[in-house]
Scaffold this active site. Structure first.
Site, PDB file in Angstrom:
ATOM      1  N   SER A  37       0.858  -1.174   0.000  1.00  0.00           N
ATOM      2  CA  SER A  37       0.000   0.000   0.000  1.00  0.00           C
ATOM      3  C   SER A  37       0.899   1.229   0.000  1.00  0.00           C
ATOM      4  O   SER A  37       1.999   1.200   0.535  1.00  0.00           O
ATOM      5  CB  SER A  37      -0.880  -0.034   1.254  1.00  0.00           C
ATOM      6  OG  SER A  37      -1.219   1.270   1.653  1.00  0.00           O
TER       7      SER A  37
ATOM      8  N   LYS B 288       0.663  -3.456   4.889  1.00  0.00           N
ATOM      9  CA  LYS B 288      -0.228  -4.147   3.945  1.00  0.00           C
ATOM     10  C   LYS B 288       0.498  -4.974   2.894  1.00  0.00           C
ATOM     11  O   LYS B 288       1.561  -4.608   2.411  1.00  0.00           O
ATOM     12  CB  LYS B 288      -1.112  -3.121   3.195  1.00  0.00           C
ATOM     13  CG  LYS B 288      -2.142  -2.432   4.028  1.00  0.00           C
ATOM     14  CD  LYS B 288      -3.298  -3.323   4.438  1.00  0.00           C
ATOM     15  CE  LYS B 288      -4.164  -3.740   3.277  1.00  0.00           C
ATOM     16  NZ  LYS B 288      -4.937  -2.628   2.727  1.00  0.00           N
TER      17      LYS B 288
ATOM     18  N   GLU C  83      -7.611  -9.894  -7.368  1.00  0.00           N
ATOM     19  CA  GLU C  83      -8.622  -8.830  -7.428  1.00  0.00           C
ATOM     20  C   GLU C  83      -8.805  -8.325  -8.853  1.00  0.00           C
ATOM     21  O   GLU C  83      -9.926  -8.068  -9.307  1.00  0.00           O
ATOM     22  CB  GLU C  83      -8.223  -7.663  -6.520  1.00  0.00           C
ATOM     23  CG  GLU C  83      -8.377  -7.988  -5.045  1.00  0.00           C
ATOM     24  CD  GLU C  83      -7.876  -6.862  -4.167  1.00  0.00           C
ATOM     25  OE1 GLU C  83      -8.640  -6.406  -3.323  1.00  0.00           O
ATOM     26  OE2 GLU C  83      -6.710  -6.415  -4.332  1.00  0.00           O
TER      27      GLU C  83
END
Ligand code: ARG
Length: 463
Positions: free
Chosen positions: A281, A287, A294
């Protein structure tokens, strides 16, 4: 045909520049150029073979087309709207005439762009389907490799995303193998209807020349030729069928992607994503994001959209060719590219981007009531009617829940208070490993079944 030119003597002025741009398909149908050249070479050979042009003219056309292929590959021939080209077919004809002179103008004898573009699109799709089929095989191979290592690894099985019964991880992965197997077979089916030649249908009604449609079909390795010229130039069923098959491939990839996404979450922790396939991130340093699955899940929508668009394009079209059909290409190309990219990414992700956390999985299958069915089966196998056993086990589960216990924590005395048929072997019967092993019905998750399924899957791959 360039934008400064008029269509024919019938036209008095050239197209408005904005309309020329609006009308042009060269920006995307350039993807068909190799197929256009191959199709045109077959057509030229047929014209010579049937005596419609001389053998020498035929040779000149074929050689000129081959030169265009080389020029294109070496980026020396770069057609485009700016060069005045409306579409790939006109671009090739323009260049051919520059190379071979006036004989180039004979290429389009007994042909229309309508049967030409149909031929090109089918040749393109036939090739792409072959590529997607081999990508599916690779994807299946990776699923099998992982499955073979995890026959004895257990993973919670879910219905309604509630823990249901534990299964072998291999069994879970083999479910995706079977989906991919159907995808592979489906593409083979679609291929049969892609591989039919419309060449020689002309604009819509056939041609006045003594052409030989079988001859071109054979040169281009088509299995059949369209029986009806109107149908031949306006049929796009094959594209729709492909888009259906492509949509299903994406459904399957997307379902697996969704599982990987939640398996990798803090809530599940079933898999670890490796650094080569995960992203960080820009603000939260802790993260590690599952961007690959996705994106696959997200891209699925575009392919569904292209299927929908194609169906809508077709539904009101009168026979035969209508310019609407030019709109078939971008969605088809994008779907092909999306499926190929998604398959490649998911294959890499599986092969090297994720690791199953076997310790965590082993814990996961012991921390719930997913062995409750086996308690009911235990009693039913000892003569208690299943529905009665089911009701009793519901009561046992409720009692355990209230006491903050699991089934395995009950003492033999407690078991026997619920039912006298319970004996010491109940503990073994409800151990996760036994729960899985016992489901030995055909197609079930029992280890014996899974081992057979793996062998059968390898055999399917060899077909
Ligand atoms: N660029 C056109 C297409 O992709 C080629 C066929 C044009 N035919 C016609 N009659 N205007 O559909």
């Amino acid at each position: 045909m360039t934008k400064e030119e008029t269509w024919s003597q019938r036209f008095e002025s050239a197209l408005h520049p904005a309309i020329a741009r609006f009308n042009a398909s060269i920006g995307f149908d350039i993807a068909l150029i190799e197929y256009d050249l191959t199709g045109s070479q077959a057509h030229a050979k047929m014209l010579a073979h049937t005596g419609i042009i001389s053998p020498k003219e035929g040779e000149q056309l074929v050689a000129g087309l081959e030169q265009i292929r080389q020029e294109y590959r070496q980026e020396k021939f770069q057609p485009g709207v700016d060069a005045g080209d409306e579409d790939v077919h006109f671009a090739v004809e323009r260049r051919l005439t520059e190379i071979v002179g006036d004989v180039g103008k004979k290429l389009h004898t007994a042909r229309s762009r309508n049967d030409q573009v149909g031929t090109d699109t089918r040749l393109y799709l036939r090739d792409q389907i072959q590529q997607i089929k081999s990508q599916l095989r690779e994807f299946q191979g990776v699923l099998l490799d992982i499955a073979e290592k995890h026959v004895e690894t257990l993973i919670p099985g879910y219905t309604h995303l509630q823990r249901a019964q534990p299964v072998s991880l291999a069994h879970h992965l083999l479910a995706y193998f079977q989906m991919a197997q159907r995808d592979w077979e489906r593409l083979g089916d679609v291929s049969r209807r892609v591989n039919i030649s419309p060449l020689g249908c002309g604009a819509l009604a056939g041609t006045t020349f003594p052409i030989d449609r079988h001859y071109t079909a054979k040169l281009l390795h088509f299995d059949h030729i369209y029986a009806n010229s109107l149908d031949g130039v306006s049929d796009r069923d094959f594209a729709i069928e492909f888009l259906c098959a492509a949509s299903l491939i994406m459904v399957h990839l997307s379902r697996l992607a969704e599982e990987v996404i939640f398996w990798s979450s803090q809530e599940f922790r079933f898999v670890t994503l490796k650094d080569s396939c995960a992203t960080g991130s820009s603000i939260m340093p802790q993260k590690k994001n599952p961007d690959v699955p996705e994106l696959v899940r997200g891209k699925t929508g575009r392919v569904f959209g292209h299927l929908q668009a194609m169906l809508v394009i077709m539904k009101g079209l009168p026979l035969a060719y209508n310019k609407d059909l030019q709109e078939d290409k971008e969605g088809l190309f994008d779907s092909v590219n999306t499926v190929k990219a998604s398959l490649e990414a998911m294959t890499i992700l599986l092969r090297e981007g994720l690791e199953f956390r076997t310790k965590r999985l082993a814990e996961a299958v012991t921390e719930d009531f997913s062995n409750a069915t086996d308690v009911a089966d235990y009693l039913a196998a000892r003569g208690v009617p299943f529905r009665e056993a089911y009701d009793l086990v519901g009561k046992i589960v409720k009692t355990c829940e209230d006491a903050g216990k699991l089934l395995k924590d009950l003492s033999l005395e407690e078991w026997q208070q619920f039912h006298p048929e319970f004996a010491a072997d109940i503990y073994e019967a409800i151990s996760p490993r036994q729960v899985v092993a016992a489901r030995n019905s055909y197609g079930g998750t029992g280890f014996e079944q899974v081992k057979k399924a793996l062998i059968a899957a390898r055999a399917q791959m060899a077909q």
